[in-house]
Motif scaffolding. Structure first.
Motif, mmCIF file in Angstrom:
data_model
loop_
_atom_site.group_PDB
_atom_site.id
_atom_site.type_symbol
_atom_site.label_atom_id
_atom_site.label_comp_id
_atom_site.label_asym_id
_atom_site.label_seq_id
_atom_site.Cartn_x
_atom_site.Cartn_y
_atom_site.Cartn_z
ATOM 1 N N LEU A 41 1.036 -11.695 -3.523
ATOM 2 C CA LEU A 41 1.212 -10.698 -4.592
ATOM 3 C C LEU A 41 0.504 -11.176 -5.769
ATOM 4 N N VAL A 42 -0.194 -10.364 -6.545
ATOM 5 C CA VAL A 42 -0.890 -10.711 -7.759
ATOM 6 C C VAL A 42 -0.525 -9.275 -8.727
ATOM 7 N N HIS A 43 -0.225 -9.435 -9.972
ATOM 8 C CA HIS A 43 -0.180 -8.641 -10.945
ATOM 9 C C HIS A 43 -1.722 -7.922 -11.186
ATOM 10 N N THR A 44 -1.656 -6.476 -11.216
ATOM 11 C CA THR A 44 -3.127 -6.081 -11.174
ATOM 12 C C THR A 44 -3.482 -6.074 -12.815
ATOM 13 N N ARG A 45 -2.448 -6.186 -13.862
ATOM 14 C CA ARG A 45 -3.022 -6.115 -15.003
ATOM 15 C C ARG A 45 -2.001 -7.158 -15.875
ATOM 16 N N PRO A 46 -2.388 -8.404 -16.407
ATOM 17 C CA PRO A 46 -3.489 -8.776 -16.240
ATOM 18 C C PRO A 46 -3.512 -9.492 -14.784
ATOM 19 N N LEU A 47 -4.742 -9.916 -14.179
ATOM 20 C CA LEU A 47 -4.784 -10.261 -13.070
ATOM 21 C C LEU A 47 -4.531 -11.762 -13.033
ATOM 22 N N GLY A 48 -3.743 -12.334 -12.287
ATOM 23 C CA GLY A 48 -3.383 -13.865 -12.428
ATOM 24 C C GLY A 48 -3.105 -14.271 -11.019
ATOM 25 N N SER A 49 -2.453 -15.460 -10.983
ATOM 26 C CA SER A 49 -2.275 -16.115 -9.898
ATOM 27 C C SER A 49 -1.150 -15.427 -8.878
ATOM 28 N N ALA A 50 -1.008 -15.967 -7.812
ATOM 29 C CA ALA A 50 -0.058 -15.168 -6.831
ATOM 30 C C ALA A 50 1.460 -15.498 -7.454
ATOM 31 N N PHE A 51 2.208 -14.986 -7.768
ATOM 32 C CA PHE A 51 3.723 -15.208 -8.100
ATOM 33 C C PHE A 51 4.735 -14.823 -7.227
ATOM 34 N N ALA A 52 4.223 -14.200 -6.044
ATOM 35 C CA ALA A 52 5.229 -14.143 -5.019
ATOM 36 C C ALA A 52 4.778 -13.905 -3.452
ATOM 37 N N LEU A 53 5.297 -13.691 -2.578
ATOM 38 C CA LEU A 53 4.618 -13.535 -1.250
ATOM 39 C C LEU A 53 5.721 -12.017 -0.987
ATOM 40 N N GLY A 54 5.046 -11.024 -0.330
ATOM 41 C CA GLY A 54 5.435 -9.863 0.123
ATOM 42 C C GLY A 54 5.069 -9.308 1.524
ATOM 43 N N ARG A 55 5.741 -8.357 1.848
ATOM 44 C CA ARG A 55 5.322 -7.558 3.302
ATOM 45 C C ARG A 55 5.586 -6.234 3.075
ATOM 46 N N VAL A 56 4.868 -5.672 4.057
ATOM 47 C CA VAL A 56 5.065 -3.881 4.186
ATOM 48 C C VAL A 56 4.753 -3.547 5.652
ATOM 49 N N HIS A 57 5.453 -2.714 6.025
ATOM 50 C CA HIS A 57 5.360 -2.360 7.427
ATOM 51 C C HIS A 57 4.310 -1.201 7.517
ATOM 52 N N PHE A 58 3.719 -0.842 8.806
ATOM 53 C CA PHE A 58 2.977 0.026 9.247
ATOM 54 C C PHE A 58 3.294 0.624 10.467
ATOM 55 N N ASP A 59 3.644 1.926 10.466
ATOM 56 C CA ASP A 59 4.124 2.670 11.585
ATOM 57 C C ASP A 59 2.879 3.415 12.430
ATOM 58 N N GLY A 60 1.802 3.036 12.265
ATOM 59 C CA GLY A 60 0.674 3.664 12.946
ATOM 60 C C GLY A 60 0.103 4.758 12.044
ATOM 61 N N ARG A 61 0.673 5.258 11.157
ATOM 62 C CA ARG A 61 0.191 6.322 10.297
ATOM 63 C C ARG A 61 0.187 6.076 8.881
ATOM 64 N N ARG A 62 1.318 5.144 8.232
ATOM 65 C CA ARG A 62 1.119 4.929 7.067
ATOM 66 C C ARG A 62 1.995 3.450 6.734
#
Length: 186
Positions: A41-62
């Motif tokens: 994960l990086v902040h979009t403003r200002p763009l920087g180095s990765a501050f963390a790891l993240g995850r997100v689920h996908f159910d086939g549609r969203r």
């Protein structure tokens, strides 16, 4: 070739601690019948180095259920600058493990590991588990990819002998082997 690909969903930006963040360097894992994308994960403003790891689920549609799973810990010398390139896999005894890239303040990059315990990612005590320092990878060990055969996890990773964030690794690819959670030679 007979294959037709159809776009299903874009990965959106997310909010973490009230800031807008974007993910990159994904790995995919199946959990309870859903696709899970792990990413840095990086902040979009200002763009920087990765501050963390993240995850997100996908159910086939969203995409849903975004979460920050492991924050960079500047007190850990091996990840004082950056974390990235997560690879989630089933390890010994069915444990869920994650290898991830870690960058020290001097830009030496290595590979660390965390285990999922009671819903929390916990860093392994012997991190980094794959260190830079091989003759062909003096300063960089990155981009782990795991292939499990029986009780052995083979970890393929890139290496280089220059510091910094470079995509030119000179074709250096290493293999490490973990048997039942322990690194072995060969």
């Amino acid at each position: 070739d007979g294959l037709t690909w159809h776009h299903v969903a874009w990965l959106p930006t997310f909010s973490s601690d009230g800031a807008k963040v974007a993910g990159a360097d994904f790995s995919l894992f199946v959990e309870r019948g859903e696709l899970v994308a792990s990413m840095f994960l990086v902040h979009t403003r200002p763009l920087g180095s990765a501050f963390a790891l993240g995850r997100v689920h996908f159910d086939g549609r969203r995409w849903h259920s975004f979460e920050t799973i492991l924050r960079r810990d500047a007190s850990m010398p091996y990840e004082a600058y950056d974390v990235g390139e997560p690879e989630v896999f089933k390890a010994a005894a069915g444990e869920t493990a994650m290898l991830y890239g870690a960058t020290a303040a001097d830009n030496v990059r290595s590979i660390a590991m965390a285990i999922l315990r009671q819903g929390r990612w916990v860093r392994c005590r012997n991190n980094p588990v794959i260190r830079a320092g091989a003759p062909w990878a003096r300063t960089i060990a990155i981009d782990p990819s795991v292939l499990r055969i029986g009780s052995v996890n083979y970890v393929y990773y890139g290496g280089a002998s220059s510091t910094g964030f470079t995509s030119n690794l000179g074709g250096a690819i290493g293999v490490a082997r973990f048997v039942d959670g322990h690194r072995s030679s060969g």
